[in-house]
Design a protein around this motif. Structure first.
Motif, PDB file in Angstrom:
ATOM      1  N   THR A 182       0.862  -1.176   0.000  1.00  0.00           N
ATOM      2  CA  THR A 182       0.000   0.000   0.000  1.00  0.00           C
ATOM      3  C   THR A 182       0.901   1.230   0.000  1.00  0.00           C
ATOM      4  O   THR A 182       2.113   1.138   0.179  1.00  0.00           O
ATOM      5  CB  THR A 182      -0.906   0.044   1.235  1.00  0.00           C
ATOM      6  OG1 THR A 182      -0.073   0.217   2.413  1.00  0.00           O
ATOM      7  CG2 THR A 182      -1.725  -1.236   1.378  1.00  0.00           C
ATOM      8  N   GLU A 183       0.287   2.390  -0.187  1.00  0.00           N
ATOM      9  CA  GLU A 183       1.054   3.641  -0.159  1.00  0.00           C
ATOM     10  C   GLU A 183       1.860   3.748   1.128  1.00  0.00           C
ATOM     11  O   GLU A 183       3.048   4.068   1.122  1.00  0.00           O
ATOM     12  CB  GLU A 183       0.093   4.829  -0.282  1.00  0.00           C
ATOM     13  CG  GLU A 183       0.772   6.146  -0.606  1.00  0.00           C
ATOM     14  CD  GLU A 183       1.023   6.316  -2.102  1.00  0.00           C
ATOM     15  OE1 GLU A 183       1.910   7.116  -2.446  1.00  0.00           O
ATOM     16  OE2 GLU A 183       0.361   5.652  -2.896  1.00  0.00           O
ATOM     17  N   ARG A 184       1.218   3.437   2.249  1.00  0.00           N
ATOM     18  CA  ARG A 184       1.875   3.587   3.550  1.00  0.00           C
ATOM     19  C   ARG A 184       2.886   2.468   3.800  1.00  0.00           C
ATOM     20  O   ARG A 184       3.998   2.736   4.268  1.00  0.00           O
ATOM     21  CB  ARG A 184       0.817   3.613   4.658  1.00  0.00           C
ATOM     22  CG  ARG A 184       1.352   3.707   6.079  1.00  0.00           C
ATOM     23  CD  ARG A 184       2.138   4.974   6.341  1.00  0.00           C
ATOM     24  NE  ARG A 184       1.352   6.184   6.191  1.00  0.00           N
ATOM     25  CZ  ARG A 184       1.782   7.404   6.542  1.00  0.00           C
ATOM     26  NH1 ARG A 184       3.002   7.543   7.070  1.00  0.00           N
ATOM     27  NH2 ARG A 184       1.033   8.465   6.362  1.00  0.00           N
ATOM     28  N   SER A 185       2.550   1.227   3.502  1.00  0.00           N
ATOM     29  CA  SER A 185       3.464   0.129   3.818  1.00  0.00           C
ATOM     30  C   SER A 185       4.750   0.209   2.992  1.00  0.00           C
ATOM     31  O   SER A 185       5.842  -0.072   3.489  1.00  0.00           O
ATOM     32  CB  SER A 185       2.779  -1.228   3.598  1.00  0.00           C
ATOM     33  OG  SER A 185       2.540  -1.474   2.229  1.00  0.00           O
ATOM     34  N   GLU A 242       6.841   2.975   4.464  1.00  0.00           N
ATOM     35  CA  GLU A 242       7.495   2.518   5.692  1.00  0.00           C
ATOM     36  C   GLU A 242       8.702   1.629   5.379  1.00  0.00           C
ATOM     37  O   GLU A 242       9.744   1.723   6.044  1.00  0.00           O
ATOM     38  CB  GLU A 242       6.493   1.773   6.569  1.00  0.00           C
ATOM     39  CG  GLU A 242       5.440   2.682   7.189  1.00  0.00           C
ATOM     40  CD  GLU A 242       4.330   1.915   7.879  1.00  0.00           C
ATOM     41  OE1 GLU A 242       4.283   0.662   7.709  1.00  0.00           O
ATOM     42  OE2 GLU A 242       3.514   2.549   8.576  1.00  0.00           O
ATOM     43  N   TYR A 298       9.980  12.334   6.722  1.00  0.00           N
ATOM     44  CA  TYR A 298       8.927  11.374   7.058  1.00  0.00           C
ATOM     45  C   TYR A 298       8.472  11.553   8.507  1.00  0.00           C
ATOM     46  O   TYR A 298       7.277  11.664   8.793  1.00  0.00           O
ATOM     47  CB  TYR A 298       9.441   9.959   6.825  1.00  0.00           C
ATOM     48  CG  TYR A 298       8.470   8.863   7.214  1.00  0.00           C
ATOM     49  CD1 TYR A 298       7.403   8.534   6.386  1.00  0.00           C
ATOM     50  CD2 TYR A 298       8.645   8.146   8.387  1.00  0.00           C
ATOM     51  CE1 TYR A 298       6.521   7.520   6.722  1.00  0.00           C
ATOM     52  CE2 TYR A 298       7.769   7.129   8.734  1.00  0.00           C
ATOM     53  CZ  TYR A 298       6.710   6.823   7.903  1.00  0.00           C
ATOM     54  OH  TYR A 298       5.847   5.821   8.253  1.00  0.00           O
ATOM     55  N   ASP A 310       5.578  13.960   8.021  1.00  0.00           N
ATOM     56  CA  ASP A 310       4.772  12.862   7.491  1.00  0.00           C
ATOM     57  C   ASP A 310       4.756  12.869   5.963  1.00  0.00           C
ATOM     58  O   ASP A 310       3.758  12.531   5.334  1.00  0.00           O
ATOM     59  CB  ASP A 310       3.337  12.930   8.032  1.00  0.00           C
ATOM     60  CG  ASP A 310       2.606  11.594   7.838  1.00  0.00           C
ATOM     61  OD1 ASP A 310       3.273  10.537   7.875  1.00  0.00           O
ATOM     62  OD2 ASP A 310       1.380  11.616   7.614  1.00  0.00           O
ATOM     63  N   LEU A 333       5.753  11.200   2.629  1.00  0.00           N
ATOM     64  CA  LEU A 333       6.173   9.891   2.141  1.00  0.00           C
ATOM     65  C   LEU A 333       7.294  10.071   1.122  1.00  0.00           C
ATOM     66  O   LEU A 333       7.271  11.006   0.322  1.00  0.00           O
ATOM     67  CB  LEU A 333       4.988   9.171   1.495  1.00  0.00           C
ATOM     68  CG  LEU A 333       3.748   8.970   2.375  1.00  0.00           C
ATOM     69  CD1 LEU A 333       2.754   8.059   1.653  1.00  0.00           C
ATOM     70  CD2 LEU A 333       4.110   8.405   3.734  1.00  0.00           C
TER      71      LEU A 333
END
Length: 421
Positions: A338-341, A344, A408, A412, A414
């Protein structure tokens, strides 16, 4: 490895600028059973590779025999999934295998980096048929190189091009910093094409022996000297449609291609740093002299030397921990991208790369500070650790790793999705 870099024309050494021979036909390699077996084989090979590493570096002896042993061991196929006959090892195991080999010989540790990278591109963007085909070739002992970095121009007309040719394509262009291409059976090549009035980017798997392929062994950097990172020219080279896979399109959605590429680089730097420390310890014990003010008989009893060895060991152990942590987070992102995973994973790998960069350079420098002038003798080849670390860590700037990490956590933001982060 930079995925879309346009690079200045390199300075080459005329004596090196000869067409390179093609590798011998592959022999079926051994099959690695699982993660533990992969690490066992890597340690045994590293012990062999370390024996001639200084000589190969000093005399610039390309490691053909060592690469055949490396490939025959089965380690080049460890990321092929189990359903296709491979070991399907974890990212953590892959990184550790690379670090182990890099500790023995930084060049040998880097050569398969783009091989594993191309397999990840296939995993993300290739069709099931393409995956089966190239997995089969790798299991048969064939090696993948790379021709990614462009020379000199962003102008579409001057870049390496893919043009239609009946039911296939033709490739024309020139590349440099092509690590592993000299030793490869296939050369995954970054190409641009015009489709529906717009420029698109593809990865074309070009057979090493195809008519019109010319590899020149003209890499003469002061480090990573026997990686075969020279130039490749393509003159009207035919490729089949099934050998072409999407590339930049894979970065338009959240995928793990970028952090996967970067964790391999982190593992190379980690291994080089670990190798430098391993070379420091016996030299200090057996050859170095203590400083007169220490008041001790042996350098290994010098309290300031002891302190610095401890500091190096801690930094390398911390770098190793960050690589292992990044590998776990990367695996989670591969399972659920996903965008977030994916972000990360990129940040975790950037953290690892920041520390492996500085730790490997520091370990190579302090080798001489602690071992003394005797360690600088040319025949020992101990300078190769620093030279290899300095050369390899220039793939992309560590300052931008820290920027991505800071942005990040603070804002926040990305990180961008590309192969250099």
């Amino acid at each position: 490895m930079t995925t879309d870099a346009t690079l200045a024309e390199p300075q080459t050494t005329e004596a090196l600028a000869e067409p390179a021979p093609a590798p011998a036909p592959p022999r079926p390699p051994e099959r690695i059973r699982d993660d533990a077996h992969a690490l066992e084989v890597a340690r045994a090979l590293a012990a062999e590779f370390a024996q001639g590493a200084a000589l190969r570096d000093r005399e610039r002896i390309l490691p053909w025999a060592e690469l055949e042993r490396f490939t025959a061991s089965g380690l080049w196929a460890i990321t092929v999934p189990r359903e296709h006959g491979g070991a399907g090892v974890s990212n953590a195991t892959l990184a550790e295998v690379i670090a182990i080999v890099s500790g023995a010989d930084g060049s040998l540790g880097q050569i398969p980096q783009n091989h594993y990278y191309a397999l990840e591109v296939l995993r993300v963007g290739g069709t099931a048929a393409q995956q089966r085909f190239f997995h089969g070739r790798v299991l048969a002992g064939e090696r993948l190189g790379n021709a990614l970095a462009e020379i000199g121009h962003k102008d579409f007309k001057r870049r390496t091009r893919l043009t239609p040719d009946g039911d296939g394509f033709r490739v024309d262009g020139r590349k440099f910093y092509c690590t592993g291409a000299l030793f490869a059976h296939w050369i995954p090549t970054l190409v641009v094409a015009q489709e529906h009035g717009r420029e698109v980017t593809r990865l074309a798997f070009v057979p090493r022996r195809a008519e019109g392929v010319r590899i020149t062994d003209d890499w003469d950097g002061f480090g990573q000297r026997v990686t075969g990172s020279g130039s490749v020219a393509f003159d009207n080279v035919r490729v089949e449609a099934d050998w072409v896979v999407p590339f930049l399109a894979s970065f338009e959605r959240p995928t793990t291609i970028g952090p996967f590429a970067q964790i391999l680089h982190a593992a190379i730097d980690l291994g080089i740093g670990q190798g430098a420390l391993e070379a420091t310890l016996p030299f200090v014990r057996e050859h170095a002299r203590p400083w007169i003010d220490a008041g001790v008989e042996h350098a290994s009893e010098d309290p300031l030397t002891i302190q610095q060895v401890g500091e190096i060991a801690v930094r390398l152990r911390a770098a190793q921990a960050l690589v292992r942590r990044a590998a776990r987070i990367l695996t989670q992102a591969q399972r659920q991208p996903t965008e977030r995973s994916v972000a990360e994973a990129s940040i975790a790998v950037a953290e690892a790369r920041a520390l492996t960069t500085t730790a490997s350079l520091d370990a190579g420098t302090r080798l001489f500070e602690l071992a003394g002038t005797g360690a600088t003798l040319d025949g020992l080849g101990l300078d190769r650790f620093w030279r290899n670390a300095r050369t390899h860590t220039l793939h992309d700037p560590v300052r931008w790793k820290y920027h991505a990490v800071g942005n990040y956590y603070l804002n926040d933001r990305l990180p961008p999705r590309h192969g250099a982060l």
